[in-house]
Design a protein around this motif. Structure first.
Motif, PDB file in Angstrom:
ATOM      1  N   UNK A  87      19.426  10.778 -26.873  1.00 46.66           N
ATOM      2  CA  UNK A  87      17.857  10.854 -26.842  1.00 46.66           C
ATOM      3  C   UNK A  87      17.337  11.347 -25.483  1.00 46.66           C
ATOM      4  N   UNK A  88      18.579  10.886 -24.608  1.00 50.32           N
ATOM      5  CA  UNK A  88      18.368  11.428 -23.061  1.00 50.32           C
ATOM      6  C   UNK A  88      19.186  12.166 -22.424  1.00 50.32           C
ATOM      7  N   UNK A  89      18.830  12.934 -21.547  1.00 53.58           N
ATOM      8  CA  UNK A  89      19.650  13.899 -20.844  1.00 53.58           C
ATOM      9  C   UNK A  89      19.370  14.072 -19.445  1.00 53.58           C
ATOM     10  N   UNK A  90      20.287  14.328 -18.649  1.00 53.04           N
ATOM     11  CA  UNK A  90      20.057  14.488 -17.156  1.00 53.04           C
ATOM     12  C   UNK A  90      19.169  15.546 -16.570  1.00 53.04           C
ATOM     13  N   UNK A  91      18.172  15.182 -15.581  1.00 54.02           N
ATOM     14  CA  UNK A  91      17.302  15.866 -15.445  1.00 54.02           C
ATOM     15  C   UNK A  91      17.841  17.119 -14.906  1.00 54.02           C
ATOM     16  N   UNK A  92      18.834  17.313 -14.332  1.00 52.20           N
ATOM     17  CA  UNK A  92      19.176  18.723 -13.734  1.00 52.20           C
ATOM     18  C   UNK A  92      19.702  19.390 -14.800  1.00 52.20           C
ATOM     19  N   UNK A  93      20.345  18.713 -15.826  1.00 52.85           N
ATOM     20  CA  UNK A  93      21.133  19.410 -16.961  1.00 52.85           C
ATOM     21  C   UNK A  93      19.977  20.026 -17.706  1.00 52.85           C
ATOM     22  N   UNK A  94      18.904  19.224 -18.045  1.00 51.88           N
ATOM     23  CA  UNK A  94      17.754  19.665 -18.686  1.00 51.88           C
ATOM     24  C   UNK A  94      17.215  20.884 -17.914  1.00 51.88           C
ATOM     25  N   UNK A  95      17.055  20.758 -16.729  1.00 48.97           N
ATOM     26  CA  UNK A  95      16.411  21.816 -15.864  1.00 48.97           C
ATOM     27  C   UNK A  95      17.247  23.198 -16.226  1.00 48.97           C
ATOM     28  N   UNK A  96      18.705  23.020 -16.067  1.00 48.83           N
ATOM     29  CA  UNK A  96      19.306  24.328 -16.198  1.00 48.83           C
ATOM     30  C   UNK A  96      19.273  24.689 -17.659  1.00 48.83           C
ATOM     31  N   UNK A  97      19.039  24.069 -18.602  1.00 49.91           N
ATOM     32  CA  UNK A  97      19.182  24.521 -19.958  1.00 49.91           C
ATOM     33  C   UNK A  97      17.520  25.162 -20.139  1.00 49.91           C
ATOM     34  N   UNK A  98      16.556  24.602 -19.404  1.00 51.10           N
ATOM     35  CA  UNK A  98      15.226  25.216 -19.648  1.00 51.10           C
ATOM     36  C   UNK A  98      15.098  26.513 -18.984  1.00 51.10           C
ATOM     37  N   UNK A  99      15.764  26.604 -17.808  1.00 48.98           N
ATOM     38  CA  UNK A  99      15.929  27.839 -17.032  1.00 48.98           C
ATOM     39  C   UNK A  99      16.216  29.103 -18.094  1.00 48.98           C
ATOM     40  N   UNK A 100      17.221  28.820 -18.656  1.00 53.97           N
ATOM     41  CA  UNK A 100      17.604  29.788 -19.732  1.00 53.97           C
ATOM     42  C   UNK A 100      16.532  30.407 -20.406  1.00 53.97           C
ATOM     43  N   UNK A 101      15.583  29.736 -21.018  1.00 58.36           N
ATOM     44  CA  UNK A 101      14.346  30.008 -21.723  1.00 58.36           C
ATOM     45  C   UNK A 101      13.264  30.718 -20.840  1.00 58.36           C
ATOM     46  N   UNK A 114      17.416   9.200 -13.186  1.00 59.19           N
ATOM     47  CA  UNK A 114      18.080  10.682 -13.557  1.00 59.19           C
ATOM     48  C   UNK A 114      17.793  11.345 -14.703  1.00 59.19           C
ATOM     49  N   UNK A 115      17.058  10.818 -15.708  1.00 55.39           N
ATOM     50  CA  UNK A 115      17.141  11.136 -17.010  1.00 55.39           C
ATOM     51  C   UNK A 115      15.818  11.580 -17.502  1.00 55.39           C
TER      52      UNK A 115
END
Length: 188
Positions: A87-101, A131-132
């Motif tokens: 249910x949670x994800x590291x902020x920088x990982x989320x940012x990276x994934x969101x940047x793709x879209x 951090x999540x």
């Protein structure tokens, strides 16, 4: 209260037990004197309200339209469900994934800015620990993942991948949302 007390609205009454959904139901009733007649439509209206309409009602321009925000949140939600499996994800990982879209949208917004908006304005995400991120209510993630699944339905091997998850508790709500939106029940 009268609407929710009617036996034909029992499914909405169950959803009203979730404080955030109850608040949105009350706002929808106040503004339109109606509630969506299905769980899918309620989540659709709730997310549109949180992502866009609430700001517009306050004479503020949303960072992204609800449609554009969903273009990012749908794939991210499905990715969290299929790959992160938490249910949670590291902020920088989320940012990276969101940047793709986000880079595909006409309005350019950084993932960090978008996430801050989702936390501070829309209330769809919350910061978890130091951090999540996680969705304020996990059913929002499950709903968005199911909507994305429906968009992916015609990809080769799609159903085989889904069938592998039948019986898995982690997928139960996503399947409910997914099946509720299908026009062709014969698919299964």
């Amino acid at each position: 209260i009268v609407y929710l007390a009617e036996e034909s609205n029992n499914s909405m009454k169950t959803l009203a037990a979730v404080p955030l959904l109850l608040q949105i139901m009350a706002l929808l009733w106040k503004d339109h004197e109606y509630l969506p007649d299905s769980r899918m439509k309620l989540y659709d209206a709730a997310l549109n309200y949180l992502l866009d309409y609430r700001d517009r009602k306050k004479k503020m321009k949303p960072l992204l339209s609800a449609e554009d925000a969903r273009r990012v949140l749908g794939p991210v939600s499905l990715w969290m469900h299929e790959e992160v499996k938490r249910d949670e994800v590291k902020r920088e990982v989320m940012h990276s994934k969101m940047d793709e879209m986000l880079c595909t949208l006409s309005k350019q917004v950084s993932a960090k800015t978008f996430c801050q908006n989702l936390v501070n304005r829309a209330g769809v995400l919350v910061e978890y620990g130091d951090a999540d991120y996680h969705f304020r209510h996990k059913t929002f993630r499950e709903y968005l993942a199911a909507v994305q699944l429906e968009k992916n339905i015609h990809r080769e091997g799609f159903l085989d991948g889904l069938i592998a998850h039948f019986g898995d508790d982690w997928w139960q709500e996503v399947f409910r949302f997914f099946i509720a939106q299908l026009d062709d029940a014969d698919m299964f």
